[in-house]
Enzyme design. Structure first.
Site, mmCIF file in Angstrom:
data_model
loop_
_atom_site.group_PDB
_atom_site.id
_atom_site.type_symbol
_atom_site.label_atom_id
_atom_site.label_comp_id
_atom_site.label_asym_id
_atom_site.label_seq_id
_atom_site.Cartn_x
_atom_site.Cartn_y
_atom_site.Cartn_z
ATOM 1 N N ARG A 64 4.734 -13.485 9.750
ATOM 2 C CA ARG A 64 5.359 -12.162 9.679
ATOM 3 C C ARG A 64 6.747 -12.195 10.302
ATOM 4 O O ARG A 64 7.044 -13.019 11.156
ATOM 5 C CB ARG A 64 4.522 -11.139 10.463
ATOM 6 N N GLU A 86 0.867 -1.190 0.000
ATOM 7 C CA GLU A 86 0.000 0.000 0.000
ATOM 8 C C GLU A 86 0.901 1.236 0.000
ATOM 9 O O GLU A 86 1.774 1.352 0.870
ATOM 10 C CB GLU A 86 -0.873 0.020 1.248
ATOM 11 N N LYS A 138 2.641 2.030 10.687
ATOM 12 C CA LYS A 138 2.709 3.343 10.036
ATOM 13 C C LYS A 138 2.148 4.423 10.955
ATOM 14 O O LYS A 138 2.702 5.522 11.073
ATOM 15 C CB LYS A 138 1.930 3.299 8.723
#
Length: 784
Positions: free
Chosen positions: A495, A280, A505
């Site tokens: 992950r 993204e 973020k």
């Protein structure tokens, strides 16, 4: 009524228990099976079918085959077909059953080719004792010399394996008995020497550099000196399907058109592996993305395939051009070239057309529930779920034309996801111009709707994503099949997280806003731009990702493991230089020349063939303040009155003659004499120094947070902003560095002797270089 139902259920369970123990299961195993509703239902059907053909008394071998069929069969529609072969005694061994299960899994379409199935499973094949004897005889003859030399220390499993390869459907016990018999005939009974344990052969130890080499895979050729990334992968990656064999993946949904769509897919791709990295563009990539980049690009390359860089630009409110640029820069910095750079927005027209088709098929509807109402896992059902198709088509068109405000209408898909979430949103209204499509759209698709369809359009073979997206797998398969388009396979892996940091973020933005860090590339962060600025080589990051591996389990690593990878690469690639962080002036009163001498310093002391650089050696030099003491304690080996030291690379030893102090008593200068090292007694230590140096600024970094898990409220009750390390950055404004680095450019890397590895920061200006310390030369044991 409830009591009657309970009694009936108990009666059925008792009947099933009798059926299961009747095929040889222990009572405990039978009761355990009953607790698995799906398995017990299949096994009950299998046993009843077999009993109707063979009678009520089933032998244990048949019972074992029936149990294994029920337990291992992925598609229950083939149960009766397989049980029929078991009942007819045409599938007699577990080997045959395994082949049968693999065949039906690989051939999802009906009807099955019976003749081909029987060939694949060895139906009707009869292996005679004579054939077994001849096969074993041939294998023993092939290895006769080694057998006679090693006798019973020889690996007999090798003989078994080769004989079985020749006689695939032969009984394993019979082959073993024949091997044992023929070996005994050749070697005779075991002697005392045969009974002794075979001595272990010590494995050759690899040199550290060789031992640690791992892949730096570009979307080009893999270097011959490194292992391929495929050799680094382990765990789930080894189970991946081959292109065009998507249907062999557990959970993959096969429709009547699946095989035809896969055939078209193979015609387009030529059987090539295709992956994609879909970030993204609303933030900077971090260390966890490095694993995703390495896995997607590396897996494609290791299998002769290609990888797309596809921006998931479906949320224009948070997307900025700087993020698009930085993402591509980081992918290329890690050594990868995308096969193509695409955007989800490239496909907005096609996605909209498919949304209309989804509505026409009765699989989507326009809903007016508020965002707050449908949050969480147990929202109330939408009262608009069953509205007429024509009405949803008109309302969706009104959404597109901007007749609904934000939050007043969404398009939702009719499915229940794996985590129980019902009817995920496909489109929502957003009156925000898009960086690529401008004001063309005021409706934007969601991840759940967009991702799988973009994968389908680009004919991705392996859609690799982290474990949190497993709950979206059902919607992924459902949507492709609902629209009758090619359906890739989604694979999830764990992950990669690091301790002592945050990568969210939203939280990094808070750190920037509060001034805790300068920006996304502050070297105390673990974004990729920050790691680059600090001086981490891309090879070190790739090596770190390869060592972590690709497994389903989430990996949470200590930062020092990444730092160790950096040291290995920098030790090989960062030339040496000398710098002094806290300078102490030293004047050599008997300097042997009227002007500065030139000293040759090897760029890499361990390999002088890699060249030298020249450093001026003058009457005035500067050493570290900490390399001098007025009184030498026991164990102190550096400069002190009466204790000389060598100056590295000069061939001279200096001895203190006079200590000069300021009015406060602080030592500000030393006067020393020098002696050539070949005529003086060898000193206890050699120290680094600079002469005619360049002034520079040096930034020394420590961990940004004090605790391992700054986001854990139990560990840090006050929140991550309360856990900041006040000593995470120390700036040395008046450091000195030797002139050999004066032509260095931003991101050039050096080892400052005895101090660590340093990288030139982009803040450097003409006449004032800035260096970031990447890592120390050795791990600090206090950071364990």
């Amino acid at each position: 009524m409830a009591a009657a139902a309970a009694a009936m259920a108990a009666e059925e369970a008792e009947e099933a228990l009798g059926l299961f123990t009747g095929i040889g299961l222990s009572e405990a195993k039978a009761r355990e099976t009953l607790r698995n509703g799906a398995l017990s239902a299949l096994l009950r059907r299998a046993v009843l079918q077999a009993r109707s053909a063979l009678g009520p008394a089933l032998d244990k071998a048949t019972g074992t085959l029936l149990y294994n069929t029920a337990a291992r069969l992925k598609d229950p529609k083939h149960l009766g077909f397989l049980v029929d072969y078991i009942a007819r005694r045409e599938i007699l061994t577990d080997l045959q059953l395994s082949a049968a299960l693999e065949y039906v899994r690989s051939h999802p379409l009906e009807p099955l080719d019976v003749a081909d199935f029987e060939r694949a499973c060895g139906v009707g094949v009869c292996i005679t004792p004579e054939q077994i004897e001849e096969a074993v005889e041939a294998v023993i003859s092939k290895h006769r010399a080694e057998l006679l030399a090693e006798r019973y220390h020889f690996n007999m499993g090798l003989l078994m394996g080769e004989a079985r390869n020749q006689l695939r459907w032969a009984d394993g016990k019979t082959i073993k008995n024949e091997v044992d018999l023929q070996v005994l005939h050749l070697l005779g009974p075991k002697t005392e020497a045969d009974l002794e344990k075979k001595p272990k052969v010590a494995k050759a130890r690899l040199a550290p550099a060789e031992k640690q080499k791992v892949a730096v895979v570009e979307n080009g050729d893999i270097g011959a000196e490194t292992q391929s990334l495929l050799e680094q992968l382990r765990g789930e990656a080894l189970k991946f399907h081959k292109p065009g064999e998507n249907y062999k993946t557990e959970g993959y949904v096969v429709t009547p058109n699946t095989m035809a769509l896969l055939k078209q897919h193979l015609a387009i791709t030529g059987g090539q592996v295709r992956t994609r990295f879909p970030p993204e563009p609303n933030g900077i990539l971090h260390i966890g993305h490095a694993k995703a980049i390495n896995f997607n690009f590396g897996y494609a390359k290791a299998n002769g395939g290609v990888c797309f860089l596809r921006y998931d630009d479906t949320n224009p409110e948070k997307e900025e051009e700087k993020y698009f640029t930085a993402i591509r820069e980081m992918v290329e910095w890690l050594g990868y070239q995308p096969y193509a750079v695409t955007h989800a927005s490239d496909y907005f027209d096609q996605l909209y057309t498919w949304a209309l088709e989804l509505i026409r098929r009765g699989q989507a509807y326009v809903c007016h529930q508020k965002v707050e109402e449908i949050k969480g896992h147990n929202p109330p059902p939408s009262p608009w779920r069953d509205r007429p198709v024509e009405e949803s088509l008109l309302l969706f068109e009104d959404m597109r034309k901007g007749k609904f405000g934000e939050g007043e209408a969404t398009l939702r898909m009719k499915l229940v996801m794996e985590d129980g979430k019902m009817d995920p949103v496909a489109y929502r209204v957003k009156f925000t111009p898009h960086h690529r499509t401008g004001d063309k759209w005021c409706i934007y698709p969601t991840y759940d709707y967009t991702h799988c369809l973009c994968d389908s359009i680009e004919h991705i073979t392996h859609s690799l994503c982290t474990k949190e997206f497993q709950a979206r797998r059902s919607s992924y398969f459902w949507l492709c099949n609902a629209l009758d388009v090619y359906c890739p396979v989604q694979w999830e892996y764990g992950r990669l997280n690091l301790l002592y940091t945050v990568v969210s973020k939203r939280k990094i933005i808070r750190l920037v806003e509060t001034g805790a860090v300068r920006d996304w590339d502050d070297p105390r962060l673990f974004t990729l731009t920050a790691l680059r600025r600090r001086g981490f080589p891309p090879e070190a990051i790739n090596n770190f990702c390869a060592r972590v591996g690709v497994t389903v389990a989430q990996a949470t690593m200590e930062p020092h493991l990444l730092e160790a990878c950096a040291r290995e690469v920098l030790n090989e690639h960062a030339p040496r230089a000398m710098a002094v962080l806290e300078p102490l002036k030293v004047t050599i009163t008997n300097f042997p020349a009227p002007q500065a001498l030139e000293v040759l310093v090897p760029n890499f002391p361990a390999d002088e063939s890699r060249g030298f650089h020249k450093v001026p050696f003058h009457q005035t030099v500067y050493i570290e303040e900490t390399d001098f003491r007025e009184e030498a304690d026991k164990g102190y080996k550096r400069l002190a009155p009466g204790q000389p030291v060598g100056l590295r690379h000069t061939g001279y030893i200096i001895t203190v003659q006079n200590v000069i102090k300021d009015v406060s008593g602080r030592v500000i200068e030393l006067e020393v004499t020098c002696t050539k090292s070949d005529v003086a007694e060898k000193p206890k230590a050699f120290i680094h120094w600079v002469s005619v140096p360049l002034a520079c600024e040096v930034r020394l970094y420590e961990r940004l947070f004090l605790h391992k898990n700054p986001e854990d409220p139990l560990e840090v009750p006050g929140g991550f902003l309360s856990d900041l390390n006040p000593d995470s950055l120390r700036v040395v404004h008046n450091a000195l560095v030797d002139s050999s680095v004066q032509s260095a450019r931003p991101f050039d890397k050096f080892q400052f002797e005895r101090l660590g590895y340093f990288s030139v920061d982009p803040d450097s200006e003409q006449g004032k270089m800035v260096f970031n310390r990447t890592v120390t030369l050795k791990e600090d044991p206090g950071k364990a």
